[in-house]
Design a protein around this motif. Structure first.
Motif, mmCIF file in Angstrom:
data_model
loop_
_atom_site.group_PDB
_atom_site.id
_atom_site.type_symbol
_atom_site.label_atom_id
_atom_site.label_comp_id
_atom_site.label_asym_id
_atom_site.label_seq_id
_atom_site.Cartn_x
_atom_site.Cartn_y
_atom_site.Cartn_z
ATOM 1 N N CYS A 1 -9.582 5.601 1.102
ATOM 2 C CA CYS A 1 -8.983 4.779 0.638
ATOM 3 C C CYS A 1 -7.497 5.062 0.179
ATOM 4 O O CYS A 1 -6.310 4.426 0.362
ATOM 5 C CB CYS A 1 -9.410 4.580 -1.150
ATOM 6 S SG CYS A 1 -8.645 3.568 -2.239
ATOM 7 N N LYS B 1 -7.260 -2.584 -2.855
ATOM 8 C CA LYS B 1 -8.671 -3.412 -3.023
ATOM 9 C C LYS B 1 -9.695 -2.554 -3.068
ATOM 10 O O LYS B 1 -10.758 -2.777 -3.885
ATOM 11 C CB LYS B 1 -8.574 -4.408 -1.902
ATOM 12 C CG LYS B 1 -9.795 -5.293 -1.792
ATOM 13 C CD LYS B 1 -9.892 -6.557 -0.757
ATOM 14 C CE LYS B 1 -10.992 -7.315 -0.918
ATOM 15 N NZ LYS B 1 -11.139 -8.248 0.185
ATOM 16 N N LEU B 2 -9.784 -1.530 -2.201
ATOM 17 C CA LEU B 2 -10.833 -0.532 -2.049
ATOM 18 C C LEU B 2 -10.790 0.230 -3.245
ATOM 19 O O LEU B 2 -12.008 0.616 -3.994
ATOM 20 C CB LEU B 2 -10.850 0.295 -1.078
ATOM 21 C CG LEU B 2 -11.853 1.100 -0.323
ATOM 22 C CD1 LEU B 2 -13.163 -0.127 -0.027
ATOM 23 C CD2 LEU B 2 -11.599 1.984 0.792
ATOM 24 N N LYS C 1 -4.563 3.218 8.768
ATOM 25 C CA LYS C 1 -5.934 2.942 8.673
ATOM 26 C C LYS C 1 -6.056 1.741 9.683
ATOM 27 O O LYS C 1 -5.335 0.729 9.902
ATOM 28 C CB LYS C 1 -6.292 2.201 7.256
ATOM 29 C CG LYS C 1 -7.734 1.950 7.257
ATOM 30 C CD LYS C 1 -7.917 1.950 5.706
ATOM 31 C CE LYS C 1 -9.416 1.762 5.313
ATOM 32 N NZ LYS C 1 -9.623 1.469 3.836
ATOM 33 N N LYS D 1 0.721 -1.048 -0.085
ATOM 34 C CA LYS D 1 -0.123 -0.026 0.014
ATOM 35 C C LYS D 1 0.738 1.256 -0.054
ATOM 36 O O LYS D 1 0.387 2.340 -0.304
ATOM 37 C CB LYS D 1 -0.916 -0.051 1.282
ATOM 38 C CG LYS D 1 -0.338 0.290 2.609
ATOM 39 C CD LYS D 1 -1.403 -0.070 3.708
ATOM 40 C CE LYS D 1 -0.771 -0.100 4.890
ATOM 41 N NZ LYS D 1 -1.507 -0.031 6.289
ATOM 42 N N LYS E 1 -0.181 6.415 1.441
ATOM 43 C CA LYS E 1 -0.757 4.888 1.312
ATOM 44 C C LYS E 1 -2.148 4.878 0.549
ATOM 45 O O LYS E 1 -2.909 6.012 0.375
ATOM 46 C CB LYS E 1 -1.003 4.105 2.733
ATOM 47 C CG LYS E 1 0.520 4.311 3.729
ATOM 48 C CD LYS E 1 -0.054 4.031 4.859
ATOM 49 C CE LYS E 1 -0.358 5.250 5.990
ATOM 50 N NZ LYS E 1 0.954 6.438 6.127
ATOM 51 N N GLN E 2 -2.147 3.786 0.096
ATOM 52 C CA GLN E 2 -3.470 3.488 -0.767
ATOM 53 C C GLN E 2 -4.181 2.091 -0.408
ATOM 54 O O GLN E 2 -3.270 0.963 -0.778
ATOM 55 C CB GLN E 2 -3.400 3.727 -2.162
ATOM 56 C CG GLN E 2 -4.729 3.966 -2.861
ATOM 57 C CD GLN E 2 -4.422 4.636 -4.407
ATOM 58 O OE1 GLN E 2 -3.580 3.944 -5.062
ATOM 59 N NE2 GLN E 2 -5.292 5.435 -4.958
ATOM 60 N N ASP E 3 -5.358 2.052 -0.092
ATOM 61 C CA ASP E 3 -5.640 0.848 -0.106
ATOM 62 C C ASP E 3 -6.570 0.343 -1.418
ATOM 63 O O ASP E 3 -7.513 0.451 -1.909
ATOM 64 C CB ASP E 3 -7.245 0.944 0.834
ATOM 65 C CG ASP E 3 -7.881 -0.398 1.018
ATOM 66 O OD1 ASP E 3 -7.996 -1.316 0.334
ATOM 67 O OD2 ASP E 3 -8.646 -0.558 2.209
ATOM 68 N N GLY F 1 -11.470 0.276 9.631
ATOM 69 C CA GLY F 1 -11.636 1.183 8.752
ATOM 70 C C GLY F 1 -11.328 2.567 9.282
ATOM 71 O O GLY F 1 -11.422 3.553 8.253
#
Length: 377
Positions: free
Chosen positions: A226, A263-264, A233, A182, A259-261, A237
């Motif tokens: 996200c 999957k979301l 996180k 992420k 950072k980045q989720d 959530g």
């Protein structure tokens, strides 16, 4: 109500273009090891060159305010000087400091006169929010002109030294010293630059772009965060702020890293994008036939086919020849990307009076979307 026109567009991309093979020369190696994800991510995003405001030692050549100022000053000429400016509206995801505001720091470099300031924060929509402030100011008659910007100085945030302490800490705990995907994912996606538009209440020059309307949407009321920085996180959530961590955790857990989720992101960015664009076009009673150029800010070429499919399913598909993108050449510059793309088209010599342009900007922060519809005059 007054009409609003983009009468001039400018950009500033620092230093020389950097190829894929040179990226780690500038961003560095985390734990002295090449990233295993880099080639896969670059193959999917199809970015072949980008710009960094750092040198190979990681030292900054420009800060964000300087990048922005360098774009803004290109809008001044004998017909419109720095002394004529009334409103300065600046959007960014990566300000140089928490306080003062980004617009104030840019204004400090211009050294012109007192103007009204607006700073828009967020992720990619920060640039469109900046544009809308200028648009509404002129539309209402509050001002006769405004300069609006989108800019990013993200390279320093992606430098290996920002993650090495976390990697060393993981190693001391006898864990794999590999930074989470992420965080590593975005190191190969983002880059630096600035774009600027001059807005006025009358057209000027060979061509101007009349802003017919702007629309914005947020789905934060129903979706989790996200993309984020300055926190982490939790399992439920929610985002835990940097201010609730101990100072040693800021380094050990790379709390300030972007950072980045993923999957979301995959689950919602395209579906909500198609939904919001359909709503924007329906509200303003336009169809795909009334668009000659479609300029989407797409973070990665990976999403292009999915976006085409999603738009087609909602009856707002755009023919391939209408799409205008420069992602592969200038990179993903966040809030500046839509400015850089429109600047290139506006100064290409290809536009003719009557052409209609639709701008589309998604933001994965907590899923926001912004649109603008322009007519060449």
């Amino acid at each position: 109500m007054f009409e609003v026109y983009i009468t001039k567009a400018a950009k500033y991309l620092p230093n020389e273009a950097i190829s894929n093979d040179e990226m780690e020369d500038y961003l560095g190696l985390i734990n002295d090891a090449a990233s295993k994800a880099r080639r896969i991510i670059l193959r999917n995003n199809k970015i072949t060159s980008r710009y960094y405001a750092i040198d190979k030692t990681g030292k900054s050549t420009h800060n964000n305010a300087e990048l922005t100022k360098n774009a803004v000053v290109q809008l001044f000429d004998e017909n419109f000087t720095a002394q004529d400016l009334e409103v300065l509206s600046c959007g960014t995801s990566t300000p140089d400091v928490f306080l003062p505001s980004h617009a104030a720091m840019v204004h400090g470099l211009l050294k012109n006169k007192s103007v009204e300031l607006n700073s828009s924060t967020g992720v990619c929509c920060a640039g469109m929010n900046s544009l809308k402030f200028g648009f509404l100011s002129i539309k209402s008659g509050n001002s006769q002109n405004a300069i609006c910007t989108g800019s990013e100085k993200v390279s320093s945030w992606l430098n290996a030294q920002m993650y090495n302490h976390e990697a060393a800490n993981l190693k001391s705990l006898e864990e794999q010293p590999i930074i989470a995907f992420k965080k590593d994912f975005l190191r190969w996606m983002l880059s630096d630059g600035a774009g600027a538009f001059l807005l006025e209440n009358k057209p000027r020059g060979p061509i101007s772009l009349k802003i017919e309307w702007m629309e914005a949407f947020s789905y934060a009321y129903e979706l989790e965060t996200c993309m984020y920085a300055g926190g982490d996180k939790l399992e439920n959530g929610e985002i835990k702020s940097w201010s609730d961590y101990k100072p040693e955790q800021w380094l050990n857990e790379s709390v300030f890293a972007i950072k980045q989720d993923v999957k979301l992101l995959d689950e919602f960015i395209l579906s909500k994008g198609a939904e919001s664009m359909s709503d924007a076009m329906s509200k303003n009673n336009i169809s795909s036939d009334q668009v000659d150029y479609f300029i989407p800010h797409v973070s990665s070429n990976f999403f292009v086919e999915g976006l085409k499919k999603g738009l087609a399913e909602r009856g707002i598909g755009m023919e391939d020849e209408k799409w205008f993108m420069n992602l592969s050449r200038v990179g993903n510059v966040g809030s500046a990307s839509i400015y850089l793309a429109l600047e290139e088209l506006m100064n290409s010599g290809n536009l003719k009076k009557g052409d209609r342009i639709l701008l589309s900007v998604p933001e994965s922060g907590r899923f926001s979307f912004a649109y603008a519809y322009l007519t060449v005059c």
